[in-house]
Design an enzyme around this catalytic site. Structure first.
Site, PDB file in Angstrom:
ATOM      1  N   ALA A  66      -2.533 149.627  84.528  1.00 65.67           N
ATOM      2  CA  ALA A  66      -3.059 150.605  83.574  1.00 65.67           C
ATOM      3  C   ALA A  66      -4.523 150.845  83.924  1.00 65.67           C
ATOM      4  O   ALA A  66      -5.163 150.002  84.565  1.00 65.67           O
ATOM      5  CB  ALA A  66      -2.918 150.066  82.159  1.00 65.67           C
ATOM      6  N   GLY A 111       0.498 146.761  84.632  1.00 60.72           N
ATOM      7  CA  GLY A 111       1.400 147.825  84.191  1.00 60.72           C
ATOM      8  C   GLY A 111       2.129 148.468  85.365  1.00 60.72           C
ATOM      9  O   GLY A 111       3.224 149.011  85.197  1.00 60.72           O
ATOM     10  N   GLU A 114       5.006 146.380  86.034  1.00 57.73           N
ATOM     11  CA  GLU A 114       5.961 146.595  84.939  1.00 57.73           C
ATOM     12  C   GLU A 114       6.762 147.888  85.157  1.00 57.73           C
ATOM     13  O   GLU A 114       7.941 147.958  84.800  1.00 57.73           O
ATOM     14  CB  GLU A 114       5.232 146.610  83.597  1.00 57.73           C
ATOM     15  CG  GLU A 114       4.709 145.217  83.218  1.00 57.73           C
ATOM     16  CD  GLU A 114       3.826 145.228  81.990  1.00 57.73           C
ATOM     17  OE1 GLU A 114       2.779 145.904  82.028  1.00 57.73           O
ATOM     18  OE2 GLU A 114       4.181 144.577  80.994  1.00 57.73           O
ATOM     19  N   GLU A 134      -3.406 140.730  83.978  1.00 58.64           N
ATOM     20  CA  GLU A 134      -3.848 141.052  82.613  1.00 58.64           C
ATOM     21  C   GLU A 134      -4.650 139.929  81.946  1.00 58.64           C
ATOM     22  O   GLU A 134      -5.638 140.190  81.263  1.00 58.64           O
ATOM     23  CB  GLU A 134      -2.643 141.396  81.717  1.00 58.64           C
ATOM     24  CG  GLU A 134      -2.108 142.804  81.911  1.00 58.64           C
ATOM     25  CD  GLU A 134      -0.995 142.861  82.944  1.00 58.64           C
ATOM     26  OE1 GLU A 134      -0.928 141.982  83.817  1.00 58.64           O
ATOM     27  OE2 GLU A 134      -0.202 143.816  82.872  1.00 58.64           O
TER      28      GLU A 134
END
Ligand code: DAK
Length: 260
Positions: A66, A111, A114, A134
């Site tokens: 992200a 992300g 993911e 993260e």
């Protein structure tokens, strides 16, 4: 819709979605998440698409996570909206009734990893590195990473990856069951297209039903899952594809499916 952060190409039944922010290593900002959701919905509604490939533009990254620059100063409410946008974008691909392949061509972090994990099959370059940084940023994988990682590679490995935030090679990820196949970097695209074409030649309705069943099986008890399986198996017999597939077998020829 014109996309600013995605490249979308549809050819011969295969849709290629490329995250196109190479200067930021294809990091996912809000706008990209919205575009991904839109592209996912459009692809799902497009009967001409039977297989989907997600990859990253450039030679260095699939998706480096992200967008940290955008997240840095978010307040809790903005964090929640950002999370919802992510969940909607992910759901559009995870719930679509078509196989989705991740072609991991470089860094797949946070992300970004993911995104790969919500795809149905992951092929990676031998140069790719994956992981969940993260916790080094004071957050944790919030787009399904805690759930999918543990289901794929077991609780201990998932905790080690998430607690350390370390990056691992594609080979190591393959060895613990997070990735389907690792191939030499230069051959990634050829291998991914060969896989997509193989899948493209099979009956799309049956694959869509099987995908949903396999995904649901993670959350259902065996008895309920088998009931659903029996019902969906029966559904196949109402399709032209089932008649064509079995007739072709009897006639000793290759089946031509139409998705009906
Ligand atoms: N966000 C924004 N920009 C990024 C980025 C990222 N994740 N990753 C890289 N970039 C940018 C860099 O800032 C740099 O930009 P300039 O300085 O050139 O303007 C450019 O991409 C090139 O990066 P580097 O110069 O750092 O390149 P290196 O080869 O030296 O290093 C690297 C490559 C991938 C090791 C490094 O860039 C890196 O560590 N990147 C950050 C990786 C990371 O920590 N990813 C996880 C992000 S957190 C949520 C759910 C989920 C999430 C969030 C919320 N909710 C439920 C609310 C997910 C969170 C994450 O993914």
């Amino acid at each position: 819709m014109e996309y600013k952060n995605l490249l979308l190409e549809i050819k011969d039944g295969i849709a290629v979605v490329k995250i196109n922010r190479p200067k930021a290593l294809n990091a996912l900002n809000s706008e990209t998440l919205d575009e991904l959701r839109h592209a996912g919905d459009a692809i799902n509604a497009n009967k001409d698409v039977w297989v989907v490939i997600i990859t990253g533009e450039g030679d260095k990254a699939f998706i480096a996570g992200a967008d940290i620059l955008e997240m840095k100063d978010m307040n809790p409410y903005q964090g929640m909206i950002f999370s919802q946008r992510g969940h909607e974008a992910f759901a559009a691909f995870e719930n679509m009734n078509k196989p989705v392949i991740a072609a991991v061509n470089g860094f797949a972090l946070g992300g970004g990893f993911e995104v790969a994990l919500m795809c149905d099959i992951i092929y990676a370059s031998d140069k790719a590195k994956v992981g969940f940084p993260e916790t080094t940023l004071g957050i944790f994988p919030g787009f399904g990473g805690t759930q999918r990682t543990a289901k794929l590679c077991g609780l201990a490995k998932a905790k080690e990856l998430i607690f350390t935030g370390k990056m691992i090679s594609a080979k190591e990820a393959y060895e613990i069951g997070l990735i389907n196949k690792v191939v030499p970097h230069e051959e990634l695209w050829k291998e991914v297209m060969a896989l997509a074409e193989k899948i493209r030649s099979n009956g799309p309705i049956s694959m869509g039903l099987a995908k949903a069943l396999i995904n649901k099986s993670l959350f259902l008890d065996m008895e309920s899952a088998l009931m659903l399986e029996a019902k969906d198996f029966g559904l196949c017999f109402g399709t032209k594809d089932q008649k064509e597939g079995m007739t072709a077998f009897v006639e000793k020829r290759k089946a031509t499916f139409t998705g009906e």
